[in-house]
Enzyme design. Structure first.
Site, short mmCIF file in Angstrom:
data_model
loop_
_atom_site.label_atom_id
_atom_site.label_comp_id
_atom_site.label_asym_id
_atom_site.label_seq_id
_atom_site.Cartn_x
_atom_site.Cartn_y
_atom_site.Cartn_z
N LYS A 49 44.81 14.91 4.31
CA LYS A 49 44.08 15.87 3.49
C LYS A 49 45.03 16.93 2.96
CE LYS A 49 42.70 18.19 7.77
NZ LYS A 49 41.57 18.64 8.59
N TYR A 261 60.46 45.29 -5.77
CA TYR A 261 59.32 46.19 -5.84
C TYR A 261 59.31 47.17 -4.68
CZ TYR A 261 57.24 43.30 -9.50
OH TYR A 261 56.99 42.63 -10.68
#
Length: 360
Positions: A49, A261
């Site tokens: 999955k 940042y």
């Protein structure tokens, strides 16, 4: 070397993306073979999955099928369709069952639904559906029929290939719920006819052979994760993924200036900063910043500043590296999970589509 069918964005027209996952197919097969030996006489399947836990489900199925794996599990019918045609003698089951919207695809396919609810059982029966799997909840309180529903006669007349349940606390070997779920599943096995019975996921396999029943369903351990603090597993299971990104630019940052940042990293002396073409849009979440190391010119180096959407900045020191070079990010799943607080599952399945996935 082959490429996964989960093509990276920007990989067309001979332009490989500037970030890649190099996936060791031999390690994947070796992990599956070792897990199979832990289950005694039980068969060993594979959970694929989330696009094979982020690595490419089609390639995982092909590699493991060639090694002898015959049972695969995905989450949805869209995932099943994305895997494509199955090799001969290979079975695929859809863990989330079958919605009304899924019925045309399900009835036209040899893929089996794992029926989880009274409504799904009724829908499958009334449509004339063939062999199926059934999930019974023994204590995780997630998907599955209750034991009472499973024993009520609801399943009479269905051709049940595999009756499944799922462990809640298998990654905590001493948790009392493990034995309670195992014993509850034994009771259901005695009451509900099926060709096979399956309880153990990756961590469940490591609890011992009495959790194996007829079919093992490993997931994370196939891909190099170590699901419990188990010395044998830590030694035997091999990492399958090497992560690399190209250097976009090398910057010379004067002492006292910040990087990225918020200027959260400040150069204590004149610094060389390598800007890598990878960021949180690729699954490299900001909280990994203090935990990650990069291998730059053969030297292990720390990140400098915050991870941004498309870039990571690394303190390259005096390492031999130039613009366009490939830099490896240390993506050791157990180690990185312990440092970051993220699970090994999140670290793998969160990897984005921009990676070139290269199998070797």
């Amino acid at each position: 070397m082959t490429k996964s069918k989960a093509a990276a964005i920007g990989a067309s027209n001979g332009r490989p993306p500037p970030l890649r996952l190099v996936i060791d197919g031999d390690a994947l097969v070796a992990n599956w073979q070792w897990l199979r030996t832990q289950g005694g006489n039980a068969d060993c399947g594979a959970a694929v999955k989330a696009n094979g836990y982020g690595l490419g489900a089609s390639e995982v199925v092909a590699r493991l099928a060639a090694a002898g794996c015959r049972d695969f599990f995905c989450a949805t019918w869209a995932e099943a369709e994305a895997i494509g045609p199955l090799p001969d003698a290979v079975a695929l089951s859809v863990l989330h069952g079958v919605r009304a919207e899924d019925m045309p695809a399900a009835l036209a396919s040899r893929v089996r639904p794992v029926l989880n609810t009274i409504e799904q059982v009724t829908r499958w029966r009334e449509s004339g559906g063939g062999p199926c799997d059934v999930m019974v909840d023994t204590g995780i309180n997630r998907l599955g029929l209750t034991p009472a529903q499973a024993r009520s006669g609801l399943l009479d007349g269905l051709t049940i290939e595999t009756l499944l349940s799922h462990l809640s606390c298998a990654d905590e070997p001493g948790h009392p719920l493990n034995e309670r779920q195992r014993d509850a599943f034994r009771t259901i096995r005695d009451a509900v006819p099926a060709r096979r019975y399956s309880l153990a996921n990756s961590a469940g396999i490591l609890l011992g052979r009495d959790y194996g029943f007829d079919l093992l369903r490993p997931g994370i351990a196939l891909y190099g994760g170590v699901p419990t603090p188990d010395d044998a597993a830590s030694t035997a299971l091999r990492l399958t993924v090497k992560m690399e990104a190209q250097v976009i630019q090398l910057r010379h940052v004067p002492a006292g200036e910040g990087v990225g940042y918020g200027a959260k990293w400040t150069a204590q002396a004149d610094a060389r900063i390598a800007v890598l073409n990878i960021g949180y849009a690729d699954g490299m979440l900001r909280q990994l910043g203090p935990c990650l190391e990069a291998v730059v010119g053969g030297e292990r180096r720390s990140l400098a500043g915050r991870i941004s959407m498309d870039m990571i900045t690394v303190d390259a020191g005096s390492a031999d590296v130039a613009e366009g070079d490939w830099v490896e990010l240390d993506y050791d799943l157990p180690k990185l999970a312990a440092r970051s607080g993220l699970t090994q599952y999140e670290l793998l399945t969160g990897l984005g589509r921009r990676f070139d996935r290269i199998w070797r």
